[in-house]
Design an enzyme around this catalytic site. Structure first.
Site, PDB file in Angstrom:
ATOM      1  N   ARG A  23      -1.722  23.830  22.721  1.00 32.39           N
ATOM      2  CA  ARG A  23      -0.491  23.021  22.748  1.00 32.39           C
ATOM      3  C   ARG A  23      -0.021  22.631  21.364  1.00 32.39           C
ATOM      4  NH1 ARG A  23      -2.724  18.085  25.710  1.00 32.39           N
ATOM      5  NH2 ARG A  23      -4.403  18.679  24.295  1.00 32.39           N
ATOM      6  N   GLU A  28      -5.181  11.213  13.857  1.00 28.71           N
ATOM      7  CA  GLU A  28      -4.866   9.835  13.480  1.00 28.71           C
ATOM      8  C   GLU A  28      -4.464   9.846  12.015  1.00 28.71           C
ATOM      9  OE1 GLU A  28      -8.440   7.586  14.154  1.00 28.71           O
ATOM     10  OE2 GLU A  28      -7.949   7.258  16.257  1.00 28.71           O
ATOM     11  N   GLN A  46       5.679  -1.681   5.797  1.00 26.77           N
ATOM     12  CA  GLN A  46       6.925  -0.910   5.834  1.00 26.77           C
ATOM     13  C   GLN A  46       6.596   0.563   5.655  1.00 26.77           C
ATOM     14  OE1 GLN A  46      10.215  -2.463   3.438  1.00 26.77           O
ATOM     15  NE2 GLN A  46      10.591  -0.404   2.665  1.00 26.77           N
ATOM     16  N   ASP A  47       7.338   1.424   6.338  1.00 27.81           N
ATOM     17  CA  ASP A  47       7.252   2.868   6.140  1.00 27.81           C
ATOM     18  C   ASP A  47       8.535   3.334   5.462  1.00 27.81           C
ATOM     19  OD1 ASP A  47       4.824   2.952   7.433  1.00 27.81           O
ATOM     20  OD2 ASP A  47       5.549   4.017   9.196  1.00 27.81           O
ATOM     21  N   ASN A  48       8.391   4.188   4.441  1.00 26.42           N
ATOM     22  CA  ASN A  48       9.528   4.776   3.748  1.00 26.42           C
ATOM     23  C   ASN A  48       9.454   6.284   3.915  1.00 26.42           C
ATOM     24  OD1 ASN A  48      10.267   2.228   2.723  1.00 26.42           O
ATOM     25  ND2 ASN A  48       8.905   2.474   0.992  1.00 26.42           N
ATOM     26  N   HIS A  61       7.300   5.800 -10.431  1.00 31.87           N
ATOM     27  CA  HIS A  61       7.802   4.494 -10.004  1.00 31.87           C
ATOM     28  C   HIS A  61       6.677   3.508  -9.713  1.00 31.87           C
ATOM     29  CE1 HIS A  61      11.276   7.082  -8.269  1.00 31.87           C
ATOM     30  NE2 HIS A  61      11.518   6.772  -9.525  1.00 31.87           N
ATOM     31  N   LYS A  71       0.506   2.264  -1.853  1.00 32.79           N
ATOM     32  CA  LYS A  71       1.216   3.285  -1.082  1.00 32.79           C
ATOM     33  C   LYS A  71       0.221   4.245  -0.453  1.00 32.79           C
ATOM     34  CE  LYS A  71       5.189   3.257  -4.197  1.00 32.79           C
ATOM     35  NZ  LYS A  71       5.990   4.034  -5.162  1.00 32.79           N
ATOM     36  N   HIS A 118       3.594   5.952  -9.520  1.00 33.64           N
ATOM     37  CA  HIS A 118       3.498   7.038  -8.546  1.00 33.64           C
ATOM     38  C   HIS A 118       4.736   7.918  -8.604  1.00 33.64           C
ATOM     39  CE1 HIS A 118       4.333   8.711  -4.490  1.00 33.64           C
ATOM     40  NE2 HIS A 118       3.098   9.142  -4.653  1.00 33.64           N
ATOM     41  N   TYR A 131       5.678   7.417   3.361  1.00 33.88           N
ATOM     42  CA  TYR A 131       4.640   6.583   2.768  1.00 33.88           C
ATOM     43  C   TYR A 131       4.751   5.156   3.253  1.00 33.88           C
ATOM     44  CZ  TYR A 131       8.187   5.545  -0.839  1.00 33.88           C
ATOM     45  OH  TYR A 131       9.340   5.180  -1.500  1.00 33.88           O
ATOM     46  N   LYS A 168      18.796   7.731 -12.827  1.00 33.21           N
ATOM     47  CA  LYS A 168      17.993   6.509 -12.940  1.00 33.21           C
ATOM     48  C   LYS A 168      16.616   6.818 -13.534  1.00 33.21           C
ATOM     49  CE  LYS A 168      15.971   3.211  -9.723  1.00 33.21           C
ATOM     50  NZ  LYS A 168      15.956   2.757  -8.346  1.00 33.21           N
ATOM     51  N   ASP A 169      15.999   7.924 -13.111  1.00 33.96           N
ATOM     52  CA  ASP A 169      14.675   8.285 -13.620  1.00 33.96           C
ATOM     53  C   ASP A 169      14.732   8.846 -15.038  1.00 33.96           C
ATOM     54  OD1 ASP A 169      13.569   7.382 -11.288  1.00 33.96           O
ATOM     55  OD2 ASP A 169      13.034   9.355 -10.515  1.00 33.96           O
TER      56      ASP A 169
END
Length: 183
Positions: A23, A28, A46-48, A61, A71, A118, A131, A168-169
């Site tokens: 299947r 996990e 929070q998940d991004n 960052h 993270k 990171h 993340y 920005k970076d």
């Protein structure tokens, strides 16, 4: 689930146990009890998720204290080179970086603790990255280091002609210009 230590203290690679059959597969991606058993005590809030095309480099960052973020990074689709730079001033590996290929096939994750910058580069045609973080975004605490810093000398595994970086970076300081550290 296996948790593998890296050459940098507190930075670990997590590889899930994957159960496959006709299947498909199941695993996990996160199990708080197993993380706690292995000394990973972050409470993710929070998940991004990001989607990028080949050649994109996002980073390096971080957020400074008291809004530093841990993270837990994984790839849903595609492949990236995930990079973490140790910015903990008292660490024996201060200023060193570690990189690992994360992709949807190996299902590995990188646990990036507080005190690290990171970033990642996209090695496949596209990549979706998810993340978890243990602290909300706080604009005033946002910092970064240039991806092409000569002192760090990170090999992003991309041809320089295909690199895509945000404006920005591009204006981030070099490593030797940063005036913030983590104790």
């Amino acid at each position: 689930m296996t948790i593998e230590k890296t050459i940098i203290k507190d930075l670990v690679i997590i590889t899930p146990t994957v159960f496959e059959d006709s299947r498909g597969y199941f695993f996990e991606a996160y199990n708080q009890a197993k993380f706690l058993e292995n000394g990973i005590e972050y409470q993710f809030i929070q998940d991004n998720q990001s989607f990028s095309k080949r050649g994109v480099i996002r980073g390096l960052h971080l957020q400074i204290n008291p809004f530093a973020q841990a993270k837990l990074v994984r790839v849903l689709q595609g492949e990236i080179l995930d990079v973490a730079v140790d910015l903990r001033k008292k660490s024996s590996t201060y200023g060193q970086h570690f990189s690992v290929v994360l992709n949807s096939d190996n299902k590995k994750q990188l646990m990036v603790p507080h005190g690290f910058a990171h970033g990642f580069s996209v090695l496949s045609e596209t990549a979706s990255v998810l993340y978890k973080v243990d602290q909300l975004y706080h604009k005033e605490s946002e910092r970064g280091i240039r991806f092409d810093d000569a002192t760090l000398a990170i090999d992003w595994q991309l041809d320089p002609k295909e690199v895509i970086v945000s404006e920005k970076d591009l204006i981030l300081p070099n490593f030797n210009q940063i005036d913030w550290t983590f104790e």
